[in-house]
Scaffold this active site. Structure first.
Site, PDB file in Angstrom:
ATOM      1  N   GLY A   4       0.836  -1.191   0.000  1.00 51.44           N
ATOM      2  CA  GLY A   4       0.000   0.000   0.000  1.00 51.44           C
ATOM      3  C   GLY A   4       0.868   1.237   0.000  1.00 51.44           C
ATOM      4  O   GLY A   4       1.949   1.251   0.588  1.00 51.44           O
TER       5      GLY A   4
ATOM      6  N   GLY B 263       0.775   5.617   0.287  1.00 48.48           N
ATOM      7  CA  GLY B 263       0.011   6.820   0.617  1.00 48.48           C
ATOM      8  C   GLY B 263       0.777   8.074   0.271  1.00 48.48           C
ATOM      9  O   GLY B 263       1.808   8.041  -0.426  1.00 48.48           O
ATOM     10  N   ALA B 264       0.260   9.211   0.772  1.00 51.10           N
ATOM     11  CA  ALA B 264       0.876  10.498   0.464  1.00 51.10           C
ATOM     12  C   ALA B 264       2.203  10.661   1.178  1.00 51.10           C
ATOM     13  O   ALA B 264       3.074  11.402   0.719  1.00 51.10           O
ATOM     14  CB  ALA B 264      -0.073  11.624   0.846  1.00 51.10           C
ATOM     15  N   PHE B 265       2.374   9.947   2.313  1.00 51.34           N
ATOM     16  CA  PHE B 265       3.567  10.167   3.124  1.00 51.34           C
ATOM     17  C   PHE B 265       4.523   8.980   3.119  1.00 51.34           C
ATOM     18  O   PHE B 265       5.722   9.143   3.296  1.00 51.34           O
ATOM     19  CB  PHE B 265       3.179  10.475   4.566  1.00 51.34           C
ATOM     20  CG  PHE B 265       2.124  11.521   4.684  1.00 51.34           C
ATOM     21  CD1 PHE B 265       2.423  12.856   4.445  1.00 51.34           C
ATOM     22  CD2 PHE B 265       0.814  11.186   5.000  1.00 51.34           C
ATOM     23  CE1 PHE B 265       1.450  13.819   4.548  1.00 51.34           C
ATOM     24  CE2 PHE B 265      -0.156  12.149   5.096  1.00 51.34           C
ATOM     25  CZ  PHE B 265       0.158  13.465   4.863  1.00 51.34           C
ATOM     26  N   GLY B 266       3.987   7.776   2.944  1.00 48.37           N
ATOM     27  CA  GLY B 266       4.840   6.613   3.010  1.00 48.37           C
ATOM     28  C   GLY B 266       4.192   5.426   2.366  1.00 48.37           C
ATOM     29  O   GLY B 266       3.241   5.546   1.577  1.00 48.37           O
ATOM     30  N   GLN B 267       4.692   4.242   2.704  1.00 49.25           N
ATOM     31  CA  GLN B 267       4.206   3.018   2.090  1.00 49.25           C
ATOM     32  C   GLN B 267       4.428   1.855   3.048  1.00 49.25           C
ATOM     33  O   GLN B 267       5.209   1.933   3.997  1.00 49.25           O
ATOM     34  CB  GLN B 267       4.924   2.762   0.767  1.00 49.25           C
ATOM     35  CG  GLN B 267       6.436   2.724   0.894  1.00 49.25           C
ATOM     36  CD  GLN B 267       7.119   2.813  -0.453  1.00 49.25           C
ATOM     37  OE1 GLN B 267       6.461   2.896  -1.476  1.00 49.25           O
ATOM     38  NE2 GLN B 267       8.437   2.800  -0.454  1.00 49.25           N
ATOM     39  N   VAL B 268       3.720   0.754   2.769  1.00 48.70           N
ATOM     40  CA  VAL B 268       3.899  -0.508   3.476  1.00 48.70           C
ATOM     41  C   VAL B 268       4.338  -1.538   2.446  1.00 48.70           C
ATOM     42  O   VAL B 268       3.691  -1.700   1.404  1.00 48.70           O
ATOM     43  CB  VAL B 268       2.611  -0.949   4.185  1.00 48.70           C
ATOM     44  CG1 VAL B 268       2.801  -2.309   4.834  1.00 48.70           C
ATOM     45  CG2 VAL B 268       2.212   0.074   5.223  1.00 48.70           C
TER      46      VAL B 268
ATOM     47  N   LYS C 248       6.731  -0.813   7.460  1.00 44.37           N
ATOM     48  CA  LYS C 248       6.328   0.582   7.286  1.00 44.37           C
ATOM     49  C   LYS C 248       7.561   1.428   7.026  1.00 44.37           C
ATOM     50  O   LYS C 248       8.578   1.285   7.709  1.00 44.37           O
ATOM     51  CB  LYS C 248       5.633   1.109   8.541  1.00 44.37           C
ATOM     52  CG  LYS C 248       4.199   0.689   8.724  1.00 44.37           C
ATOM     53  CD  LYS C 248       3.625   1.423   9.932  1.00 44.37           C
ATOM     54  CE  LYS C 248       2.175   1.078  10.153  1.00 44.37           C
ATOM     55  NZ  LYS C 248       1.598   1.835  11.297  1.00 44.37           N
TER      56      LYS C 248
ATOM     57  N   ASP D 151      -9.182   6.522  15.080  1.00 45.68           N
ATOM     58  CA  ASP D 151      -9.500   6.211  13.682  1.00 45.68           C
ATOM     59  C   ASP D 151      -9.957   4.762  13.582  1.00 45.68           C
ATOM     60  O   ASP D 151      -9.544   4.040  12.681  1.00 45.68           O
ATOM     61  CB  ASP D 151      -8.283   6.469  12.789  1.00 45.68           C
ATOM     62  CG  ASP D 151      -8.671   6.526  11.302  1.00 45.68           C
ATOM     63  OD1 ASP D 151      -9.885   6.505  11.010  1.00 45.68           O
ATOM     64  OD2 ASP D 151      -7.765   6.574  10.451  1.00 45.68           O
TER      65      ASP D 151
END
Length: 1097
Positions: free
Chosen positions: A606, A608-613, A633, A825
């Site tokens: 996955g 995202g805007a800031f990082g990834q997995v 992460k 969340d």
């Protein structure tokens, strides 16, 4: 021969009286004489008595305002006498007798003499009274008389209140009665004749409020036409008994009008007399007088009013207007006409012969008001006058009998304005300046010049320009009146023949409304264009600076990565102040370090805007397995230092949290010699939302029969108890499977770790796809070596699975709440599915593109999952474990709608916020039982204090599960705690008594109470020495063992605490594990949040 003049009888009577007075004046002065003399006489009953009254003028006897039979005569000596003979007298003859002059002689002779006669009558104790004399009216506080008179002056008389038999001490006069001041009561007189008691009639005393007379007279109309009615009212205020007497013109001709009396009761009371003449005549013009007097005294007042009767109606102007009226542009103007008319006229206004009416926009207002009976004022109001409203206006007032009109011209004065100031350069070398402007009244044009017009007024006046004798300048002016616009236009042309240096020239227009001007700089033809070039360069520089500022602002407004979870350290006694663990100051335990050469990175799970997995294979994490599939992460290469610090803070928190079956646990980390990696468990089936979507068809097929509701299905495990799965519940096996339904970032370039330190390995890990059906999974050879109990290995999604998912999430959240951890969340997208339908709570915001995810709404530098947030979190930025309970209710709704989106009927705008404020709640899902929906409703209580804690939710959901499911879950949990899972092993190294920390079904140790700040609370953070970081990440690993917590400011709270694993408790001595079990764990704080992010509303 004329006829003799006939004189009126009243005149003849007056002359006769004057003649008698002249002849007998000396004798009249002797007065009246009564024979026999004496003030009173007592006569025997049935006797006869003679009274004689004599005087020099005719006289007569009166008794009680009546004239008894008597014999009048004129004596020989010229005197007059009157003889009154009383025969066979009775008690009724008792009373006063008056000798008076004859009334025919006029009021001039008003003298009279009095005598009183008593006739004692045993049968008549008191003289009889007329009924109206029994009511005695008293004004103010004055003496009055109760006239209970007797026939015998020798009788003793007493006065009594009728209801009281006690005599009153009041003076008594036998001729008049009792005289004194009496209250408003009922009285009776008593006397004794022989041995018989005699009572008089009953007397009633009333007090009347008689104020000063205040008379008002008004008429419906003081001006009427003949044939109309005249109505005049005469009103008296505050008096109860009055007499009205009218005087009016008709009385002279003997035509009397009967007034009507009108009583208006109230406070104060009003009495009115109405004089009405139905058909007025011209002779009815005149003064109408109303005279009012009080009945009980002599007070009085009168008022008069004049009434005019006209033959026909009229309309007359009282004031005139000038022929030309002035109005200023854009200012309101009111034009007023005053006139007099009767009857009421109609009024019309015209502009240029067109009828005017009120404007719907309120720009024109017409009004006519009646300021007095016949006086009128008609107004025309122009609101913010426009040029188009100039013209000729007429006011016309009229009725059937007469009419009048008034006309005038409205001139709208417009301030002057210079419309154009231009210059041209003919071939002959002249400079031609053209100035054009408009205004009303006609503007005047003035030209002036100076080397610098802005400085000229300070030192010397500008030089006027015009026609020059030296032919240096020539001026020409033309004036035009535009009828349509009702203003003048002036065009002035100035010719300058020789210009050898730059000049500033001003054109000024002026009229009574003001002035306006423009300037132009006249330059010679040879002036270089240096100014133009410099201006262009300056413009480019300014544009460049503005662009840089905009880019910097956009960069600063870019949302920053932050961890959502927080750990509450302490709560104030009133529950409104919170202190959170500051993850920046926490130490990092280097035992979690994994050498980079033991980690082989694979594909991106996955981004995202800031990082990834990233999916990866780890070597040496477990004693029982050489390799283990894990999730890593990491931040993107473009991450800022604040985001690196946030990821490091997340790692520090996770390193101090204990393991739990239903939480994605920390396995290790790489912090030295390169980017920060956080190594966590790998869940092959992805997030819960995507899992429900993929397996929805199996659930619907299973429950398509409406007669078999989901809540009645019986749970059974498809595999035998002895069937095993790999160590650590196959969470780390080399199996196929998907991860999370996130946007795949196939273009991610991995920086080889060998380039950095030369120790990392890369390999092509077998690709996994969570789209594969659940039952297609076949364990690899190493996995089949170790088997453990599965909660459920059925490929079909059942109702029990849905309840089990809910139960497992509640267990995980109960564990987090016991650590005072707030998730912030909690949603199905942050719940992962592992082998055997085991669920784990996580927070993968790092690997999710929340800026493009519709579930997150932007607020400043963060994104918020509004649909999952509790009202106190949305509107007050208040986050507690009980606000997580609200989110858990939303997660239940997601589960039992098989992955539906919350609030599908509400758009994310003000309608959503208003619905939440009004208490709107989602309806019961189609696949949820009444018990499940009741739990949702409890989670959605408006007041967070009334929501059930997670410990209670675990018990509620546990009751809905079969014994088989609960046994399997407990067995899986125990095997997890006894396994060689890396999270268990590393936690045991730090906390030896881990196995006795918690039973999966024991929820009594979790208490939701406020954590009080004390030394014990601060001691659970162990200040371990940090590993020495490399220079590149030295700032991120710094953490001093100062205060273990602090009140977070905006910077400190920008990264919330990630609860991939809960916070571990302080280590306690090995010999006291049970004491730790008995100590209740505080669950968070229900009070308002003292800090954290601002409310986005």
């Amino acid at each position: 021969m004329g006829l003799p003049e006939v004189m009126p009888a009243s005149v003849l009577r007056g002359q006769l009286l004057l003649f008698v007075l002249l002849l007998l004046g000396p004798q009249i002065s002797q007065g009246l004489v009564i024979t026999p003399p004496g003030p009173e006489f007592v006569l025997n009953i049935s006797s006869t008595f003679v009274l004689t009254c004599s005087s020099s003028a005719p006289v007569m006897w009166e008794q009680m305002s009546q004239v008894p039979w008597q014999e009048a005569a004129m004596n020989q000596d010229g005197t007059f006498s009157s003889v009154l003979t009383l025969t066979n007298v009775t008690g009724g003859d008792t009373g006063e007798y008056f000798c008076v002059y004859n009334n025919s002689l006029g009021p001039e002779l008003s003298e009279r003499k009095r005598i009183y006669i008593f006739v004692p009558d045993p049968t008549m104790g008191f003289l009889p009274m007329d009924s109206e004399d029994l009511f005695i009216f008293v004004t103010d506080v004055t003496e009055t008389t109760i006239p209970c008179r007797v026939t015998d002056p020798q009788l003793e008389v007493t006065l009594h209140e009728k209801k009281v038999d006690i005599p009153l001490h009041v003076p008594y006069d036998h001729q008049r009665g009792f005289i004194g001041t009496f209250e408003d009561k009922t009285y009776i007189c008593k006397t004794t004749i022989g041995d018989r008691e005699v009572d008089s009639d009953t007397y009633y005393v009333y007090s009347l409020q008689v104020s000063s007379i205040n008379v008002s007279v008004n008429a419906v109309q003081t001006v009427v036409r003949q044939g109309e009615s005249i109505t005049i009212r005469c009103i008296v205020m505050g008096n109860d008994v009055v007499n009205f007497q009218w005087t009016y013109p008709r009385m002279k001709s003997g035509r009397l009008v009967e007034p009507v009396t009108d009583y208006l009761f109230g406070v104060p009371s009003r009495i009115g007399s109405i004089l009405h003449i139905p058909t007025a005549e011209l002779s009815d013009s005149g003064t109408y007088t109303c005279n009012v007097s009080v009945s009980v005294n002599d007070h009085g007042d009168e008022k008069a009013i004049n009434v005019t009767v006209i033959e026909n109606g009229y309309v007359r102007l009282l004031e005139t207007l000038e022929d030309v009226q002035i109005a200023e542009l854009h200012r309101s103007r009111t034009l007023q006409v005053v006139f007099e008319a009767y009857p009421t006229p109609s009024v019309l206004w015209f502009k240029d012969n067109r009828t005017l009416g009120d404007s719907s926009a309120g720009e024109l207002v017409l009004s006519t008001r009646n300021v007095s009976e016949t006086r009128y004022v008609s107004e025309l109001t122009l609101v913010r006058v426009k040029v188009s409203e100039a013209g000729y206006y007429t006011m016309r007032a009229f009725h059937a009998d007469d009419q009048v009109q008034l006309s005038f011209k409205l001139q709208v004065n417009v301030p002057v304005r210079v419309l154009e100031l231009s210059e041209s350069h003919p071939a002959n070398g002249e400079q031609i300046l053209r100035c054009r402007g408009r205004g009303m009244p006609q503007p005047n044009v003035t030209w002036s010049t100076c080397r610098d017009l802005k400085r000229c007024p300070r030192k010397l006046s500008p030089t006027p320009l015009g026609n020059s004798s030296k032919e240096e300048s020539q001026l020409e002016t033309n004036v035009t009146f535009w009828e349509e616009d009702q203003e003048y236009e002036v065009v002035s042309t100035l010719r300058l023949r020789h210009v050898d240096q730059p000049l500033s020239v001003r054109c000024m227009l002026q009229n009574s409304m003001g002035r306006d001007s423009q300037e132009v700089t006249v330059v010679p033809h040879s002036l270089p264009f240096k100014v133009v070039v410099i201006s262009a360069i300056l413009a480019l520089v300014v544009l460049t600076v503005i662009s840089l500022i905009i880019l910097i602002m956009l960069w600063q407004r870019k949302p920053r990565y932050e961890i959502r979870w927080k750990v509450i350290e302490s709560v104030s006694s009133d529950g409104h102040e919170y202190i959170y663990v500051d993850p920046v100051q926490l130490p990092y335990d280097s035992t979690w370090e994994l050498p980079r050469d033991q980690l082989v990175l694979g594909r991106t799970l996955g981004s995202g805007a800031f990082g990834q997995v990233v999916e990866a294979t780890a070597h040496g994490l477990s004693h029982s397995q050489a390799t283990m599939k894990v999730a890593v992460k990491m931040l993107k290469s473009t991450a800022r230092s604040s985001e690196k610090q946030a990821l490091m803070s997340e790692l520090k928190i996770m390193s101090h949290l204990g393991p739990h079956l239903n939480v994605v646990n920390l396995l290790g980390a790489c912090t030295k010699g390169g980017p920060i990696y956080i190594i966590t468990e790998y869940c092959r089936y992805g997030d819960l939302v995507d899992y429900l979507h993929r397996n929805k068809h199996t659930f619907l097929q299973r429950h398509s029969n409406k007669h078999c509701p989901p809540s009645t299905e019986l749970y059974s495990n498809a595999l035998p108890v002895g069937l095993s799965l790999p160590s650590h519940l196959n969470l780390t096996g080399e199996s196929d499977g998907g991860y999370m339904d996130m946007s795949k970032d196939e273009s991610v370039d991995y920086v080889p770790m060998l380039d950095m330190k030369g120790h990392i390995k890369y390999a092509d890990i077998e690709s996994s796809s969570y789209m594969a059906p659940y039952d297609n999974y076949v364990p690899s050879a190493p996995e089949r070596t170790y088997r453990a109990t599965l909660i459920n290995d059925s490929p079909v999604l059942s109702y029990t699975d849905l309840v089990g998912f809910s139960y497992q999430v509640a267990n995980g959240m109960e564990f987090l709440a016991s650590k005072n951890c707030v998730h912030r969340d909690l949603a199905a997208r942050n719940v992962l599915i592992c082998e055997g339908k085991l669920v784990k709570i996580c927070d993968f915001g790092l690997a999710r593109d929340i800026m493009r995810d519709s579930n997150y709404i932007s607020k400043g530098s963060t994104f918020l999952p509004l649909k999952w947030m509790a009202p106190e979190s949305i509107f007050n930025s208040l986050y507690t474990t009980l606000s997580d309970v609200w989110s858990f209710g939303i997660l239940l709704w997601e589960i039992f709608t098989l992955g539906g989106t919350p609030y599908p009927e509400l758009p994310m705008n003000d309608q959503f916020y208003n619905a939440i404020k009004r208490g709107y709640r989602m309806a019961q899902p189609a696949h949820a039982s009444d018990e499940i929906y009741e739990i949702m409703q409890k989670c959605w209580e408006e007041k967070f204090e009334t929501r059930p804690p997670f410990s209670q939710l675990v018990l509620l959901l546990e009751r809905l599960l079969g014994e088989g499911y609960k046994k399997k879950y407990q067995q899986v949990d125990e095997e997890f705690l006894r396994s060689d899972h890396p999270a268990i092993l590393r936690s045991q190294a730090r906390l030896p008594g881990l196995h006795s920390l918690r039973s999966p079904l024991d929820t009594s140790s979790v208490l939701y109470t406020a954590v009080q700040p004390n030394e014990t609370d601060n001691d659970y953070i162990i200040p371990l020495p940090d590993p020495k970081p490399d220079a590149a990440d030295e700032g991120l690993l710094e953490g001093s063992p100062s205060l273990a917590s602090s009140t977070l400011n905006e910077v400190n709270t920008s990264s919330t605490i990630s609860c991939d694993s809960p916070l571990e408790l302080q280590e306690e001595p090995q010999a006291e594990p049970e004491a730790q079990l008995e100590q209740p764990q505080d669950s968070g704080c229900p009070g308002p949040l003292a800090e954290a992010e601002d409310s986005f509303l």
